[in-house]
Design an enzyme around this catalytic site. Structure first.
Site, PDB file in Angstrom:
ATOM      1  N   GLU A 128     -26.878  68.409 145.041  1.00 46.92           N
ATOM      2  CA  GLU A 128     -27.833  69.494 145.259  1.00 46.92           C
ATOM      3  C   GLU A 128     -28.472  69.921 143.950  1.00 46.92           C
ATOM      4  OE1 GLU A 128     -25.502  72.686 146.898  1.00 46.92           O
ATOM      5  OE2 GLU A 128     -24.456  71.297 148.201  1.00 46.92           O
ATOM      6  N   CYS A 131     -31.511  74.674 138.611  1.00 46.13           N
ATOM      7  CA  CYS A 131     -30.044  74.609 138.568  1.00 46.13           C
ATOM      8  C   CYS A 131     -29.654  73.204 139.022  1.00 46.13           C
ATOM      9  CB  CYS A 131     -29.468  75.674 139.502  1.00 46.13           C
ATOM     10  SG  CYS A 131     -27.680  75.577 139.636  1.00 46.13           S
ATOM     11  N   CYS A 134     -16.622  67.734 142.481  1.00 46.26           N
ATOM     12  CA  CYS A 134     -16.067  68.249 141.221  1.00 46.26           C
ATOM     13  C   CYS A 134     -14.576  67.953 141.158  1.00 46.26           C
ATOM     14  CB  CYS A 134     -16.317  69.750 141.095  1.00 46.26           C
ATOM     15  SG  CYS A 134     -15.721  70.401 139.520  1.00 46.26           S
ATOM     16  N   CYS A 145     -11.633  74.558 141.794  1.00 45.00           N
ATOM     17  CA  CYS A 145     -11.368  76.006 141.753  1.00 45.00           C
ATOM     18  C   CYS A 145     -11.256  76.498 143.196  1.00 45.00           C
ATOM     19  CB  CYS A 145     -12.503  76.735 141.041  1.00 45.00           C
ATOM     20  SG  CYS A 145     -12.688  76.175 139.340  1.00 45.00           S
ATOM     21  N   CYS A 169     -14.434  77.746 145.224  1.00 46.36           N
ATOM     22  CA  CYS A 169     -15.705  77.019 145.089  1.00 46.36           C
ATOM     23  C   CYS A 169     -15.813  75.868 146.097  1.00 46.36           C
ATOM     24  CB  CYS A 169     -15.809  76.487 143.659  1.00 46.36           C
ATOM     25  SG  CYS A 169     -17.253  75.455 143.384  1.00 46.36           S
ATOM     26  N   CYS A 216     -22.977  76.618 144.694  1.00 47.01           N
ATOM     27  CA  CYS A 216     -22.935  75.178 144.464  1.00 47.01           C
ATOM     28  C   CYS A 216     -21.984  74.474 145.423  1.00 47.01           C
ATOM     29  CB  CYS A 216     -22.596  74.877 143.013  1.00 47.01           C
ATOM     30  SG  CYS A 216     -21.040  75.542 142.451  1.00 47.01           S
TER      31      CYS A 216
END
Ligand code: SAH
Ligand code: SF4
Length: 362
Positions: free
Chosen positions: A101, A114, A121, A125, A128, A342
């Site tokens: 994205e 952004c 990832c 976390c 997230c 995100c």
């Protein structure tokens, strides 16, 4: 204008990831005059052509050679969403079928891109969406730059793209070489001022020091999110091996080498890290370094149990920081109605339909 679509696997290299000096050497190796490299760069970054074929002042043979070695745009726009606040989000599909994205955020006097650095990832976390399914791969420098070019095309010529933040999917410093090559391209070739580019990191001290030693003037944002190691480790798995003290020291090194104050990001999560005592403890950390604090209101992720605090709690947190001498800001969330946090859009589309029709104009 319709952009060319490449089928996997791509055998050509992204021209957007090639540094001007490398392009010059290559052009000379090919027996061409050096100024041809400058012409190519003008076609890409000033005229913003979408294919090498359009570079009409190059000889046919040079164009053919270029086409055999390079491509310009690789991605396909899977969806384009526009939020009521004007935030625009693109879900891009790469030639291997993976998606990422990128978001264009309009402000009063600015337009911010952004962008993502990885597919997913590796950090994970707890609050997230990006890391919920782990990481698939790194994006290479050309793919990182391509996102900026895509978003630039969305806002220009009416408005100029002014800022870039590395706050999309992924941990930029876990993909260090590609991130730094892309940074240099975005700054040098696209022409976004280094001070208008922000790299956000979950906190990798070694890479933060390395970035400082590159002596570039980019803004570094460190995702702190908790004032104690104990709480931070509950939110950020990679905090297990890194203390806040080490991060403060790496951030201070960044300030000393670049003269750029580090931004501490702090996502406010209701009843977890939003108490007045947390704010006082964050202020103590700020006393040890040159930093300002960016409070982020949590953008809720479906399936996750975290909530954003009430407005009054967030404002109180901000006031406590300020009363304790910290330069702090509370940022409004943008694009809430288009899954702008995100990783949210990518995840939602993966869960519902992996072969989405291309609905966006290209
Ligand atoms: N991996 C890097 C950069 C990408 S995340 C990092 O963590 O810094 C960019 C910022 O968005 C980080 O501060 C991150 O904690 C925050 N963030 C992630 N999910 C969020 C959400 N749902 N709502 C608000 N901020 C979020
Ligand atoms: Fe990765 Fe950043 Fe999300 Fe953490 S907040 S999972 S480091 S993208």
């Amino acid at each position: 204008m319709k952009l060319p679509i490449h089928k996997a696997p791509l055998e050509t290299r992204s021209l957007l990831g090639v540094a001007p000096s490398e392009l010059e050497s290559l052009i000379e190796e090919w027996g061409e005059k050096k100024f041809r490299a400058k012409q190519i760069l003008e076609w890409i970054y000033e005229h913003q052509v979408v294919s090498i074929d359009e570079m009409t002042n190059l000889s046919k043979s040079l164009r053919e050679r270029m086409i055999a070695a390079f491509h310009l745009f690789e991605s396909q726009i899977v969806t384009e969403s526009i939020a009521t606040d004007g935030t625009r989000k693109l879900l891009l599909s790469w030639s291997d079928g993976q998606t990422t994205e990128c978001v264009l955020i309009p402000g009063e006097n600015r337009r911010t891109a952004c962008i993502s650095t990885q597919v997913g990832c590796p950090v994970g976390c707890v609050f997230c969406a990006s890391g919920l399914d782990g990481v698939k791969r790194n994006l290479h420098a050309g793919q990182i730059v391509e996102q900026v070019m895509r978003l630039k095309r969305l806002c220009e010529p009416e408005n100029r793209l002014s800022n870039v933040v590395f706050m999309g999917l992924g941990e930029p410093l876990a993909n260090y070489d590609n991130t730094v090559s892309a940074l240099r391209q975005i700054n040098g070739s696209i022409g976004i001022g280094a001070r208008k580019i922000t790299i956000s990191t979950v906190g990798l001290p070694k890479q933060m020091r390395r970035l400082a030693d590159e002596q570039l003037q980019f803004t570094l944002a460190l995702s702190l999110h908790a004032p104690t190691d104990e709480l931070r480790q509950k939110l950020i798995p990679w905090a297990e091996g890194v203390t806040i003290e080490e991060l403060v020291s790496a951030a201070q090194h960044y300030f000393e080498r670049t003269g750029r104050e580090v931004t501490l990001e702090y996502v406010l999560l209701a009843d977890i890290n939003d108490a007045p005592q947390h704010a006082k403890d964050v202020a103590k950390i700020c006393m040890k370094m040159r930093a300002n604090v960016n409070l982020i209101l949590y953008n809720p992720v479906p399936d996750l149990p975290y909530r954003r605090p009430a407005d009054a709690t967030a404002r109180q947190f901000l006031t406590t920081l300020k009363e304790n001498g910290v330069n702090a800001h509370l940022r409004p969330s943008r694009g809430l109605d288009i899954d702008s946090a995100c990783g949210q859009l990518r995840r939602r589309t993966q869960q519902t339909d992996t072969t989405l029709p291309c609905t966006a104009p290209q």
